[in-house]
Design an enzyme around this catalytic site. Structure first.
Site, PDB file in Angstrom:
ATOM      1  N   LYS A 106     -17.273  50.723  48.724  1.00 56.18           N
ATOM      2  CA  LYS A 106     -16.001  50.630  48.006  1.00 56.18           C
ATOM      3  C   LYS A 106     -15.217  49.465  48.563  1.00 56.18           C
ATOM      4  O   LYS A 106     -15.359  49.120  49.739  1.00 56.18           O
ATOM      5  CB  LYS A 106     -15.188  51.913  48.208  1.00 56.18           C
ATOM      6  CG  LYS A 106     -14.118  52.117  47.168  1.00 56.18           C
ATOM      7  CD  LYS A 106     -14.703  52.736  45.919  1.00 56.18           C
ATOM      8  CE  LYS A 106     -13.672  53.041  44.884  1.00 56.18           C
ATOM      9  NZ  LYS A 106     -14.193  54.009  43.913  1.00 56.18           N
TER      10      LYS A 106
HETATM   11  N1  GLU Z   1     -14.858  52.903  40.560  1.00 57.67           N
HETATM   12  C1  GLU Z   1     -15.710  53.831  39.886  1.00 57.67           C
HETATM   13  C2  GLU Z   1     -15.932  55.064  40.761  1.00 57.67           C
HETATM   14  O1  GLU Z   1     -15.139  55.399  41.578  1.00 57.67           O
HETATM   15  C3  GLU Z   1     -16.992  53.177  39.413  1.00 57.67           C
HETATM   16  C4  GLU Z   1     -17.888  52.651  40.465  1.00 57.67           C
HETATM   17  C5  GLU Z   1     -19.055  51.828  39.942  1.00 57.67           C
HETATM   18  O2  GLU Z   1     -19.251  51.774  38.738  1.00 57.67           O
HETATM   19  O3  GLU Z   1     -19.763  51.258  40.760  1.00 57.67           O
HETATM   20  O4  GLU Z   1     -16.857  55.793  40.587  1.00 57.67           O
END
Ligand code: GLU
Length: 475
Positions: A106
Site C-alpha cells: 500500500k
Molecule cells: N485500493 C483498493 C483496495 O484497497 C484496490 C487495490 C488494488 O486494486 O490494487 O483494495
C-alpha cells in the site's frame, strides 16, 4: 477478551493473532507472515508557487510470498506510516482470501488534493511515481499500485506514463499500475469494481438463509433498508447497484458535511450529482438533513455500509449501533475493540478483507489484460454469438417440422444471442471470485464455532493460504 482502542495497524495485527491461534503452524512462520516486510518513506521537493514544497510519501510492502505485490496509493493529509502498513497487511490477506495471486502492499502521499490545481497534482504525482519506480516500488513484475482514497484514473494514467518514460523498452510497461483509464490500458468495469463487489458479496450472503438468520434477518435483499457512510467511488456504486438492481432501499447517506435520511428511500444518483454540484449534501431537498452526520451510523436499518474511513465505528459508538448486519466496504471502518462489542451484541460483520476485494480483483484482470496485450472477449465473442445463433435456428427448424407453434421472445433472443464482451466477462469473473471467497470464509465460520465470526474465519483462510505458499517455497 477486553482491550482498549488500538492503532489501525495494531488492530489488524490483533485480528491476525486471533485467527492465527486456530492454525497449527510453526511459530516462526506466523511471525514471518504477520510482520511488514518493508516500508519506504520518501520526502521530495517540488518547485511550485515561487518556492519549493516538500511532500512525504510511503510505499509499504507487507508480504512478498507472491509477486508482484499489490495495493492502492492514497492521497490524504492524514496518511502516515502506521496507516499505510495496516492497509498493506490487509491487502495481503484480502488477496489470499479471494485467490488473487499477489502479495500485499500500500502507498500513500500526505496531501490534500483539493489544495492543488490539476497541473500541480500532475507534477507532484509524476515526481512521486519517479521516486517509487526508481526503487522498483512501481514495476509490472514487482509492485503494482492502484487507486485508493483521493486517487483515481487520472493519477494512475500519470504514473503509468511516468513509468513508461523511464522504461521505454519495457513491452509490459502498462501493467505497472491498474485502475488506468480505458484508453490508457485500463479495463471495463474497474471504476465500479469495489462497489460491484460489495453488491455481489451481499447477494452471496443472502443466498444462505442460515447466515441471514444469524443476523436476525430473513428473506433476500429486496426491500432491505441500508445506511451508507461515504458516497465516494465505493459507496456510490454499492448504493447505486443495491438500490437499482437488488431492490434494497437506501434510507440514509452520511457524508462529511452531514447526513440525509428518508424512510421511503433516497435517490443515489440525484444525491451524487448534488454533491458534485454543491460540494456536499447540504441543501438537498429529497431527505431530512442531519448536521451531526455520524449520528446516523446509529440509525435503524437492516444493513449498515461504512464506505468512508477507518475507525468510523469505535468504542465511542459501537454499543449504540442498531443495524444487525454491517458490511465493511471501506478498509478498517470498525476498530478491533468495537468489533468485539458488536460481536458480543450478535451483530454480523461481513469483513473488509472480503467485502471490498472487488477492486483488487478487477485490478488483477486489468494486469492480466495488459500482460496479454489483448482485450478480454476479443477472440471468442463473435464465435459464441455464431453458436448461439445456430442453436436458435436449429430449434426453430425442429419446432416447425414438429408443428409446435412456439416462438422465442425478442428479449430472450437479444440476451441469448449476444456474445460476452469485456464488461460481461469482468463481471462474471468478479461475481465468481466474490462467491468463492464468501464460501471459503463461511465454511470455516460454520464448521468451527470456536472461530466465532466471519472476520476471524476470513483471516484464518487467508493465513493458511499465505503459509501454504511460503511452505511450498521450502520455508
Ligand atoms: N485500493 C483498493 C483496495 O484497497 C484496490 C487495490 C488494488 O486494486 O490494487 O483494495
Amino acid at each position: 477478551m477486553k482491550h482498549s482502542e488500538l492503532s489501525f495497524r495494531d488492530s489488524v495485527e490483533f485480528m491476525f493473532n486471533r485467527a492465527a491461534k486456530f492454525i497449527d503452524l510453526p511459530t516462526g512462520l506466523k511471525e514471518k507472515i504477520r510482520v511488514t516486510n518493508s516500508t519506504y518513506t520518501v520526502r521530495f521537493g517540488v518547485r511550485m508557487r515561487g518556492g519549493i514544497k516538500t511532500f512525504t510519501g510511503y510505499r509499504s510492502v507487507h508480504s512478498e510470498h507472491m509477486e508482484p505485490v499489490k495495493g492502492g496509493i492514497r492521497y490524504a493529509p492524514s496518511v502516515n506510516q502506521n496507516e499505510v502498513e495496516a492497509l498493506a497487511a490487509l491487502m495481503t490477506f484480502k488477496c489470499a482470501l479471494v485467490e488473487i495471486p499477489f502479495g500485499g502492499s500500500k502507498g500513500g502521499l500526505c496531501i490534500n488534493p483539493a489544495d492543488y490545481s490539476e497541473d500541480e497534482l500532475e507534477i507532484i504525482t509524476r515526481r512521486f511515481a519517479y521516486e517509487l519506480a526508481k526503487r522498483d516500488l512501481i514495476n509490472p513484475s514487482q509492485n503494482v499500485p492502484a487507486p485508493d482514497m483521493g486517487t483515481g484514473e487520472r493519477e494512475m494514467a500519470w504514473m503509468a506514463d511516468q513509468y513508461g518514460r523511464m522504461n521505454t523498452t519495457d513491452i509490459n510497461a502498462r501493467a505497472c499500475v491498474t485502475g488506468k483509464p480505458l484508453g490508457g490500458g485500463g479495463i471495463e468495469g474497474r471504476i465500479e469494481a469495489t462497489g460491484r463487489g460489495v453488491q455481489y458479496a451481499l447477494e452471496e450472503f443472502f443466498r444462505y438463509p442460515k447466515d441471514v438468520a444469524a443476523a436476525n434477518l430473513s428473506g433476500g435483499l429486496e426491500g432491505k433498508t441500508v445506511i451508507v457512510q461515504g458516497l465516494g467511488n465505493v459507496g456510490y456504486h454499492a448504493a447505486l447497484f443495491l438500490s437499482e438492481e437488488c431492490g434494497a432501499k437506501i434510507t440514509g447517506i452520511i457524508e462529511v458535511d452531514g447526513a440525509l435520511s428518508n424512510d421511503n428511500g433516497l435517490d443515489v444518483n440525484e444525491i451524487h450529482q448534488h454533491i458534485a454540484n454543491n460540494g456536499g449534501i447540504k441543501g438537498y431537498k429529497g431527505g431530512t438533513y442531519i448536521e451531526n452526520g455520524m449520528k446516523l451510523l446509529e440509525g435503524e436499518c437492516d444493513i449498515l455500509l461504512p464506505a468512508a474511513i477507518e475507525g468510523a465505528i469505535s468504542t465511542e459508538n459501537a454499543s449504540r449501533i442498531k443495524a444487525p448486519l454491517i458490511i465493511e466496504a471501506a478498509n478498517g471502518p470498525i476498530t478491533a475493540a468495537a468489533n468485539d462489542i458488536l460481536r458480543d451484541r450478535g451483530i454480523i460483520i461481513i469483513p473488509d478483507l472480503y467485502a471490498n476485494a472487488g477492486g483488487v480483483t478487477v485490478s488483477y484482470f486489468e494486469w492480466v489484460k495488459n500482460l496479454s496485450h489483448i482485450r478480454f472477449g476479443r477472440m471468442q465473442r463473435r464465435e459464441e454469438e455464431g453458436r448461439n445463433q445456430l442453436l436458435i435456428e436449429e430449434l426453430n427448424h425442429l419446432f416447425k417440422n414438429a408443428n409446435i407453434p412456439v416462438e422465442f421472445s425478442t428479449k430472450f433472443l437479444r440476451r441469448f444471442s449476444r456474445g460476452a464482451g469485456e464488461l460481461e466477462l469482468v463481471r462474471s469473473g468478479l461475481d465468481d471470485t466474490m462467491r468463492l471467497g464468501y464460501q471459503a470464509m463461511r465454511e470455516v465460520w460454520r464448521s468451527r464455532p470456536e472461530v466465532g465470526d466471519l472476520r476471524t474465519a476470513g483471516f484464518l483462510v487467508a493465513i493458511r493460504r499465505v503459509a501454504n505458499s511460503y511452505q511450498a517455497k521450502g520455508m
